[in-house]
Design a protein around this motif. Sequence first.
Motif, PDB file in Angstrom:
ATOM      1  N   PRO A   1     -38.058  -4.141  20.531  1.00 31.16           N
ATOM      2  CA  PRO A   1     -39.204  -5.158  20.549  1.00 31.16           C
ATOM      3  C   PRO A   1     -38.574  -6.578  21.010  1.00 31.16           C
ATOM      4  O   PRO A   1     -39.075  -7.520  21.134  1.00 31.16           O
ATOM      5  N   ASP A   2     -36.983  -6.646  20.743  1.00 30.01           N
ATOM      6  CA  ASP A   2     -36.446  -7.860  21.028  1.00 30.01           C
ATOM      7  C   ASP A   2     -36.336  -8.069  22.745  1.00 30.01           C
ATOM      8  O   ASP A   2     -36.675  -9.028  23.213  1.00 30.01           O
ATOM      9  N   SER A   3     -35.696  -6.982  23.296  1.00 29.30           N
ATOM     10  CA  SER A   3     -35.366  -7.102  24.778  1.00 29.30           C
ATOM     11  C   SER A   3     -36.553  -6.800  25.719  1.00 29.30           C
ATOM     12  O   SER A   3     -36.601  -7.048  26.874  1.00 29.30           O
ATOM     13  N   GLY A   4     -37.531  -5.875  25.169  1.00 24.83           N
ATOM     14  CA  GLY A   4     -38.566  -5.459  25.955  1.00 24.83           C
ATOM     15  C   GLY A   4     -38.137  -4.140  26.696  1.00 24.83           C
ATOM     16  O   GLY A   4     -38.902  -3.755  27.790  1.00 24.83           O
ATOM     17  N   VAL A  49     -35.446  -1.111  37.222  1.00 27.01           N
ATOM     18  CA  VAL A  49     -34.148  -0.719  37.193  1.00 27.01           C
ATOM     19  C   VAL A  49     -32.996  -0.922  36.093  1.00 27.01           C
ATOM     20  O   VAL A  49     -32.425  -0.341  35.517  1.00 27.01           O
ATOM     21  N   ASP A  50     -33.242  -2.169  35.386  1.00 32.47           N
ATOM     22  CA  ASP A  50     -32.580  -2.702  34.401  1.00 32.47           C
ATOM     23  C   ASP A  50     -33.107  -2.100  32.984  1.00 32.47           C
ATOM     24  O   ASP A  50     -32.879  -2.255  31.806  1.00 32.47           O
ATOM     25  N   GLY A  51     -34.139  -1.429  32.962  1.00 30.31           N
ATOM     26  CA  GLY A  51     -34.879  -0.823  32.079  1.00 30.31           C
ATOM     27  C   GLY A  51     -35.742  -1.459  31.564  1.00 30.31           C
ATOM     28  O   GLY A  51     -36.736  -1.088  30.361  1.00 30.31           O
ATOM     29  N   THR A  52     -36.194  -2.645  31.680  1.00 32.23           N
ATOM     30  CA  THR A  52     -37.355  -3.501  31.351  1.00 32.23           C
ATOM     31  C   THR A  52     -38.706  -2.752  31.609  1.00 32.23           C
ATOM     32  O   THR A  52     -38.913  -2.109  32.525  1.00 32.23           O
TER      33      THR A  52
END
Length: 281
Positions: A124-127, A276-279
Amino acid sequence: MKLHLYEMSEQQNIGQSKTASRTAPGYPPRRIDGPVPWSEPHDSYQPVSYTAPEVLAQPDWADSADVAKARESRPEQRFQSYMSEVDQELPRNPKGRTGIEGRGLLGKWGANFAADPIVTRRNPDSGKLEMIAIRRMDSGLWAIPGGMADFGEALSGTLSRELAEEALGKVSSPERAAQLEKLFAEKFEKDGRLVYEGYVDDPRNTDNAWMETRAVHLHLTGEDAYIDLQAGDDADGAQWMVVNQENLLRLYASHGDFVGKAVQLFQEATGSRVLVDGTIA
Ligand code: RP5
């Protein structure tokens, strides 16, 4: 242009990717970088024979050293597999030569079956997309918290049991873990999605014994996504790990491929894109 996560791994043939570590504890050197398909000629192939002493001691999870007796102990006296028909005299690794004959650390002749729970959430914080990962004590590598299963067995109970043992503190907080195990069994039953069934490129594989698994994806939302993790028996770490390219490439055995496949299906089902960074975009 940012590439989508799954594009990193979709060309890979699951079960054929080269793992970072090909050596399992106690194994002799393999001398080849397998599995090398049996169809490729190799006149001087001389596998080293190795079956671990703990397997030869024949605990209840291991077969008899006599392969014919092992076959007789199977349903319908046949070796089972999620893949091709298994050679019924001496099971032969369906992906090819591994440099070692015998069973190594694997108890069963032929396929040794596992189940792998891929549990994800959106942080929830980083998305970012995250998955439950544990650090295996045998290799020190991060992995899906999977475990051994029986061929074709109902998956929900096995998946939730493995999760509770390895990542939800079954030993340190048994009551809480029991509640979560029940909750996850229901969730896997209702919302779990089978993403892969077949061979695992496990460092323990030999010419005559190998891992096969069924990997099931479950995406958590709402309160369920805040579950605290606690490492269990076979793990010395548990975490919500960002599902990014770097982490997937470092996962144990073929686990990065399984998660990549889960991400692909997640994108198709939700219409979102995982970068690629998981977002999650
Ligand atoms: C892997 O080994 C499977 O994918 C599964 O994660 C695991 C099962 O073996 P143990 O964790 O029980 O050693 O091949």
